[in-house]
Scaffold this active site. Sequence first.
Site, PDB file in Angstrom:
ATOM      1  N   GLU A 290     -43.377  47.732 -92.562  1.00  7.14           N
ATOM      2  CA  GLU A 290     -41.912  47.585 -92.618  1.00  7.14           C
ATOM      3  C   GLU A 290     -41.561  46.352 -93.437  1.00  7.14           C
ATOM      4  O   GLU A 290     -42.336  45.393 -93.490  1.00  7.14           O
ATOM      5  CB  GLU A 290     -41.400  47.484 -91.164  1.00  7.14           C
ATOM      6  N   ASP A 291     -40.383  46.355 -94.073  1.00  3.95           N
ATOM      7  CA  ASP A 291     -39.984  45.161 -94.824  1.00  3.95           C
ATOM      8  C   ASP A 291     -39.479  44.071 -93.878  1.00  3.95           C
ATOM      9  O   ASP A 291     -40.063  43.000 -93.794  1.00  3.95           O
ATOM     10  CB  ASP A 291     -38.945  45.512 -95.910  1.00  3.95           C
TER      11      ASP A 291
ATOM     12  N   ASP B  55     -35.330  43.309 -87.828  1.00  2.00           N
ATOM     13  CA  ASP B  55     -34.136  42.524 -87.487  1.00  2.00           C
ATOM     14  C   ASP B  55     -33.787  42.792 -86.023  1.00  2.00           C
ATOM     15  O   ASP B  55     -34.310  42.134 -85.127  1.00  2.00           O
ATOM     16  CB  ASP B  55     -33.013  42.914 -88.460  1.00  2.00           C
TER      17      ASP B  55
ATOM     18  N   GLY C  89     -34.751  45.373 -84.466  1.00  2.00           N
ATOM     19  CA  GLY C  89     -35.928  46.054 -83.932  1.00  2.00           C
ATOM     20  C   GLY C  89     -35.666  47.525 -83.645  1.00  2.00           C
ATOM     21  O   GLY C  89     -36.569  48.274 -83.285  1.00  2.00           O
TER      22      GLY C  89
ATOM     23  N   PHE D 212     -29.061  36.882 -94.770  1.00  3.72           N
ATOM     24  CA  PHE D 212     -29.297  38.227 -95.302  1.00  3.72           C
ATOM     25  C   PHE D 212     -30.149  38.100 -96.550  1.00  3.72           C
ATOM     26  O   PHE D 212     -29.810  37.402 -97.495  1.00  3.72           O
ATOM     27  CB  PHE D 212     -27.974  38.935 -95.620  1.00  3.72           C
TER      28      PHE D 212
ATOM     29  N   ARG E  59     -32.861  44.525-105.702  1.00  6.50           N
ATOM     30  CA  ARG E  59     -34.227  44.921-105.317  1.00  6.50           C
ATOM     31  C   ARG E  59     -35.257  44.401-106.319  1.00  6.50           C
ATOM     32  O   ARG E  59     -36.390  44.129-105.991  1.00  6.50           O
ATOM     33  CB  ARG E  59     -34.357  46.450-105.272  1.00  6.50           C
TER      34      ARG E  59
HETATM   35  P1  5GP Z   1     -33.339  46.718 -87.633  1.00  2.00           P
HETATM   36  O1  5GP Z   1     -33.293  48.148 -87.202  1.00  2.00           O
HETATM   37  O2  5GP Z   1     -34.582  45.974 -87.191  1.00  2.00           O
HETATM   38  O3  5GP Z   1     -32.076  45.964 -87.263  1.00  2.00           O
HETATM   39  O4  5GP Z   1     -33.268  46.700 -89.191  1.00  2.00           O
HETATM   40  C1  5GP Z   1     -34.268  47.113 -89.934  1.00  2.00           C
HETATM   41  C2  5GP Z   1     -33.819  47.396 -91.340  1.00  2.00           C
HETATM   42  O5  5GP Z   1     -32.610  46.757 -91.689  1.00  2.00           O
HETATM   43  C3  5GP Z   1     -34.859  46.864 -92.273  1.00  2.00           C
HETATM   44  O6  5GP Z   1     -35.809  47.831 -92.552  1.00  2.00           O
HETATM   45  C4  5GP Z   1     -34.052  46.519 -93.491  1.00  2.00           C
HETATM   46  O7  5GP Z   1     -33.997  47.648 -94.321  1.00  2.00           O
HETATM   47  C5  5GP Z   1     -32.684  46.225 -92.976  1.00  2.00           C
HETATM   48  N1  5GP Z   1     -32.464  44.768 -92.920  1.00  2.00           N
HETATM   49  C6  5GP Z   1     -32.485  43.956 -91.852  1.00  2.00           C
HETATM   50  N2  5GP Z   1     -32.265  42.682 -92.206  1.00  2.00           N
HETATM   51  C7  5GP Z   1     -32.102  42.698 -93.549  1.00  2.00           C
HETATM   52  C8  5GP Z   1     -31.876  41.675 -94.527  1.00  2.00           C
HETATM   53  O8  5GP Z   1     -31.775  40.471 -94.263  1.00  2.00           O
HETATM   54  N3  5GP Z   1     -31.809  42.112 -95.827  1.00  2.00           N
HETATM   55  C9  5GP Z   1     -31.935  43.406 -96.188  1.00  2.00           C
HETATM   56  N4  5GP Z   1     -31.852  43.698 -97.480  1.00  2.00           N
HETATM   57  N5  5GP Z   1     -32.143  44.393 -95.301  1.00  2.00           N
HETATM   58  C10 5GP Z   1     -32.238  44.032 -93.990  1.00  2.00           C
END
Ligand code: 5GP
Length: 170
Positions: free
Chosen positions: A95-96, A99, A101, A148, A161
């Site tokens: 995963e990238d 956040d 989760g 962010f 990107r």
């Molecule tokens: P979660 O479900 O954990 O809140 O979010 C996961 C997804 O939200 C990540 O795979 C990513 O694509 C996106 N995301 C969360 N934080 C960031 C951020 O700081 N920058 C970007 N570009 N995407 C984010």
Amino acid sequence: MATEILIPHKAIRARVQELARQISSDYAGKEPVLIGILNGVVFFFADLVMAMSIPCKIDFIRAASYGSGMNSSGNIKLVKDIEIPVGGKDVLVVEDIVDTGLTLNHIVRALEARGPLSVKVCALIDKKERREKKVTIDYCGFEVEEGFLVGYGLDYDEQYRYLPDICVLK
Ligand code: 5GP
């Protein structure tokens, strides 16, 4: 919007090499299936796989949640599934950013339901600030407190990107 470099490409490259070494050693003698969560993971995924010294298979999955803004809707949907059957296989989800989760939790549970031998997680960035679901990150590139992030595959509304560094959007 302005961007400020947080993690320069050189530091990313060095950390990715370390992660690849650790993963290769932990999975020695095995052939894990690495599953990248599209789209943000693409550069990290490619760099990681190419730096590994063991054979592996690769596949991709895509979940929709963020839409085009900065906030997760919490409503996760799989919009592209993997094609390799993972029953009886060692799976490493890549995963990238983790956040809240919510995305990772949803995907890990969906994969666990298919009877893999093991499921572990590798994330480039662990952003703990807004965690809602407890997720275990077995291999973590960087911990970031807040902000962010864009660049190295990460976007804001499909922009940025292409930047080689991980940057904070101002
Ligand atoms: P979660 O479900 O954990 O809140 O979010 C996961 C997804 O939200 C990540 O795979 C990513 O694509 C996106 N995301 C969360 N934080 C960031 C951020 O700081 N920058 C970007 N570009 N995407 C984010």
